[in-house]
Design an enzyme around this catalytic site. Structure first.
Site, PDB file in Angstrom:
ATOM      1  N   GLU A 119       0.843  -1.210   0.000  1.00  0.00           N
ATOM      2  CA  GLU A 119       0.000   0.000   0.000  1.00  0.00           C
ATOM      3  C   GLU A 119       0.879   1.260   0.000  1.00  0.00           C
ATOM      4  OE1 GLU A 119      -2.190   0.532   3.653  1.00  0.00           O
ATOM      5  OE2 GLU A 119      -3.633   1.889   2.707  1.00  0.00           O
ATOM      6  N   LYS A 196      -9.470   2.602  -2.099  1.00  0.00           N
ATOM      7  CA  LYS A 196      -9.651   2.003  -0.778  1.00  0.00           C
ATOM      8  C   LYS A 196     -11.043   2.352  -0.249  1.00  0.00           C
ATOM      9  CE  LYS A 196      -7.103   1.946   3.639  1.00  0.00           C
ATOM     10  NZ  LYS A 196      -5.789   2.267   4.214  1.00  0.00           N
ATOM     11  N   CYS A 233      -5.737  -2.591   2.224  1.00  0.00           N
ATOM     12  CA  CYS A 233      -5.453  -2.691   3.667  1.00  0.00           C
ATOM     13  C   CYS A 233      -6.658  -2.874   4.596  1.00  0.00           C
ATOM     14  CB  CYS A 233      -4.598  -1.525   4.128  1.00  0.00           C
ATOM     15  SG  CYS A 233      -3.889  -1.892   5.752  1.00  0.00           S
TER      16      CYS A 233
END
Ligand SMILES: NC(=O)NCCC(=O)O
Length: 384
Positions: A119, A196, A233
């Site tokens: 990430e 994300k 994540c």
């Protein structure tokens, strides 16, 4: 909490268990054993010269009469930031490009078809600071920023798909920032991007100071080597996020991450692996390595002393398969490349065996969730 001196769970087990115990412990903790991949010795030499770990593992699937094995090699890259976080921005980015270029060279030698970096791989994970400059200067256009152009060259040169998670600045829409993964086809063309979906507000992960929840849904990218998706994540903690990528047809879901031991290390081996089982797909969990020290102190809002480091990024990247098996992790303390050979036929084989897509009762949950999110919903609690 262990820092870099403690290498890995696997190493600890190998060092301390008798072979018979080790076999049983691994069977339970790791599932069906993966086959060691026979990687070129030159690749190991280059990894050793470049001071990064190289591991290769293969997952097996049953032979089928009507389908050939659908074999694909994925590469997971974990790395520390090579320069201190207060080095000039351009120099840090360039040092990271050089580092990744060297690792991708070895990945190509190992026959990797799809590679994914960690990430926000072009920068330190500076979101703990809540400062804007210089960190926002690391943001780039997903479509034609320097990092995307760099990855396009890598993709074309090595005939591999690149998943490049960056801090995105969307210049066309108000110059806003996003936490984004760019997917670049092996032809060198930008296939698309995904953002994300879940932004942490836990510990020092102050990311909502910089960007908001992604607005692109759950895209799945059809590549020459299979259908892939990227769950960035913190999305790892959200089963519905994994589910939607799977419902859209993902066979491999990458989870590029940046997370620290004190917060999540005991959850790390479980979440991506569980997602692989629950969704009949492969998952690839990638975490950064090492410690990053920032020039100015920040607090964690917990009454404790202000400090300059985020905590220990524990690496431990691994791949999990739909039958619940998984590779060993890369180490907790070194840069590394994990090469895994997947037979994508295993996804449908596990689907046919466990039938979670068939038994999932999605209609019932869709109905109940639609009610539960209404403002006047009252939870269905049966009382005496
Ligand atoms: N980068 C990121 O979302 N980290 C949050 C902490 C975690 O998910 O373990």
């Amino acid at each position: 909490m262990a820092g870099p001196e403690w290498e890995s769970l696997e190493q600890c087990l190998e060092n301390n268990l008798q072979p018979a115990d080790l076999r049983e412990v691994k069977r339970i903790l790791y599932g069906k054993e993966t086959r060691k991949l026979d990687l070129p010795s030159r690749a190991f030499e280059l990894a050793s010269e470049g001071d990064f770990e190289l591991q290769g593992h293969a997952f097996e699937a049953a032979e089928e009469q009507l389908r050939r094995p659908r074999t694909v090699r994925v590469g997971l890259v974990q790395n520390r930031t090579p320069l201190p976080v207060d080095a000039p921005v351009a120099k840090q980015v360039s040092a990271l490009h050089r580092r990744i270029e060297a690792i991708v060279e070895v990945a190509a030698m190992c026959g990797v078809n799809i590679i994914c970096f960690q990430e926000a791989w072009t920068m330190p994970f500076a979101f703990c600071t809540r400062e804007k400059l210089p960190w926002t200067e690391f943001a780039e256009s997903a479509e034609d920023g320097p990092t995307t152009r760099f990855c396009q060259k890598l993709a074309k040169k090595h005939d591999l798909v690149v998943v490049s998670p960056i801090l995105e600045r969307d210049g066309e829409h108000g110059d806003v920032l996003w936490n984004t993964a760019v997917v670049i086809s092996n032809s060198g063309a930008v296939l698309g991007k995904t953002r994300k979906n879940h932004i942490p507000r836990v510990g020092d992960f102050n990311e909502s100071t910089y960007y908001m929840e992604g607005n692109l849904g759950h895209p799945v990218f059809q590549t020459q080597f299979g259908r892939i998706a990227v769950n960035i994540c913190y999305g790892r903690h959200h089963p519905l996020n994994w589910l939607m990528y799977s419902i859209n047809g993902a066979e491999i879901i990458f989870n590029p991450s940046a997370t620290i031991g004190v917060l999540s290390e005991s959850m790390w081996p479980i979440e991506a692996r569980n997602a692989a089982i629950a969704n009949h797909c492969f998952t690839c969990a990638i975490n950064r390595v090492g410690e990053e020290y920032f020039p100015n102190e920040f607090t964690s809002g917990d009454g404790k002393k202000a400090h300059q480091n985020f905590g220990y990024f524990y690496g431990s990247s691994y791949v999990a398969a739909p039958d619940g098996s998984r590779t060993p992790g890369l180490s907790r303390n070194r840069d590394g490349l994990l090469v895994a050979e997947l037979n994508l036929n295993l996804c449908r084989q596990m689907n046919d065996m466990w039938n979670f897509k068939m038994t999932g009762r999605y209609e019932m949950y869709a109905r109940e969730l639609a009610e539960a999110v209404k403002r006047n919903y009252s939870p269905d609690i049966v009382k005496e």
